[in-house]
Design a protein around this motif. Sequence first.
Motif, PDB file in Angstrom:
ATOM      1  N   THR A 111     -12.560   7.822   4.252  1.00 11.92           N
ATOM      2  CA  THR A 111     -13.385   6.607   4.307  1.00 11.92           C
ATOM      3  C   THR A 111     -12.710   5.530   5.139  1.00 11.92           C
ATOM      4  O   THR A 111     -13.361   4.859   5.944  1.00 11.92           O
ATOM      5  N   VAL A 112     -11.403   5.364   4.980  1.00  8.16           N
ATOM      6  CA  VAL A 112     -10.676   4.363   5.776  1.00  8.16           C
ATOM      7  C   VAL A 112     -10.816   4.677   7.262  1.00  8.16           C
ATOM      8  O   VAL A 112     -11.105   3.786   8.070  1.00  8.16           O
ATOM      9  N   PHE A 146       0.831  -1.204   0.000  1.00  6.66           N
ATOM     10  CA  PHE A 146       0.000   0.000   0.000  1.00  6.66           C
ATOM     11  C   PHE A 146       0.866   1.256   0.000  1.00  6.66           C
ATOM     12  O   PHE A 146       0.487   2.278  -0.553  1.00  6.66           O
ATOM     13  N   HIS A 167      -2.250   3.618  -1.748  1.00 10.69           N
ATOM     14  CA  HIS A 167      -3.575   3.418  -1.170  1.00 10.69           C
ATOM     15  C   HIS A 167      -3.517   3.617   0.341  1.00 10.69           C
ATOM     16  O   HIS A 167      -2.607   3.099   0.992  1.00 10.69           O
ATOM     17  N   VAL A 191      -8.207  -1.076   3.833  1.00 11.38           N
ATOM     18  CA  VAL A 191      -7.541  -0.425   2.706  1.00 11.38           C
ATOM     19  C   VAL A 191      -8.588   0.324   1.896  1.00 11.38           C
ATOM     20  O   VAL A 191      -9.685  -0.179   1.661  1.00 11.38           O
ATOM     21  N   GLY A 192      -8.244   1.515   1.466  1.00  8.47           N
ATOM     22  CA  GLY A 192      -9.189   2.318   0.695  1.00  8.47           C
ATOM     23  C   GLY A 192      -8.674   2.674  -0.680  1.00  8.47           C
ATOM     24  O   GLY A 192      -7.567   2.308  -1.078  1.00  8.47           O
ATOM     25  N   ARG A 193      -9.500   3.412  -1.378  1.00  7.51           N
ATOM     26  CA  ARG A 193      -9.105   3.922  -2.689  1.00  7.51           C
ATOM     27  C   ARG A 193      -8.090   5.038  -2.507  1.00  7.51           C
ATOM     28  O   ARG A 193      -8.050   5.692  -1.463  1.00  7.51           O
ATOM     29  N   LYS A 194      -7.311   5.278  -3.520  1.00  7.19           N
ATOM     30  CA  LYS A 194      -6.317   6.349  -3.457  1.00  7.19           C
ATOM     31  C   LYS A 194      -6.995   7.672  -3.092  1.00  7.19           C
ATOM     32  O   LYS A 194      -8.077   7.978  -3.586  1.00  7.19           O
ATOM     33  N   THR A 240       1.753   1.606  -3.730  1.00  9.44           N
ATOM     34  CA  THR A 240       0.653   1.995  -4.622  1.00  9.44           C
ATOM     35  C   THR A 240      -0.018   3.293  -4.207  1.00  9.44           C
ATOM     36  O   THR A 240      -0.758   3.877  -4.993  1.00  9.44           O
ATOM     37  N   ASP A 266      -8.491   8.558  -0.492  1.00  9.49           N
ATOM     38  CA  ASP A 266      -9.747   8.464   0.251  1.00  9.49           C
ATOM     39  C   ASP A 266      -9.484   8.033   1.699  1.00  9.49           C
ATOM     40  O   ASP A 266     -10.076   7.091   2.205  1.00  9.49           O
ATOM     41  N   GLU A 267      -8.564   8.751   2.348  1.00 13.36           N
ATOM     42  CA  GLU A 267      -8.225   8.447   3.725  1.00 13.36           C
ATOM     43  C   GLU A 267      -9.424   8.581   4.658  1.00 13.36           C
ATOM     44  O   GLU A 267      -9.563   7.836   5.622  1.00 13.36           O
TER      45      GLU A 267
END
Length: 72
Positions: free
Chosen positions: A56-57, A23, A28, A48-51, A26, A53-54
């Motif tokens: 949401t994590v 991660f 993420h 783990v989230g989308r790039k 990448t 998008d901290e």
Amino acid sequence: MKILSFAEYFVKASENNRNTGPFNVTGHPALSINAGFSDGLPVGMMIVGRKFDEATVLNVAYAYEKIRDAKE
């Protein structure tokens, strides 16, 4: 500042922590949270989230903590 090749960057990232290395490379957002216990031993859960998008994590981790702590 030295620009690292992808291979050099991957080696550096994986030296820190085998669980989060992919991660880090990448980009993420990821975090590890205590998911409870099994036979007296702690169990972790990786979120783990989308790039980029901290938020949401962090929200998922917070919601899980509220559910986990309410069961105790």
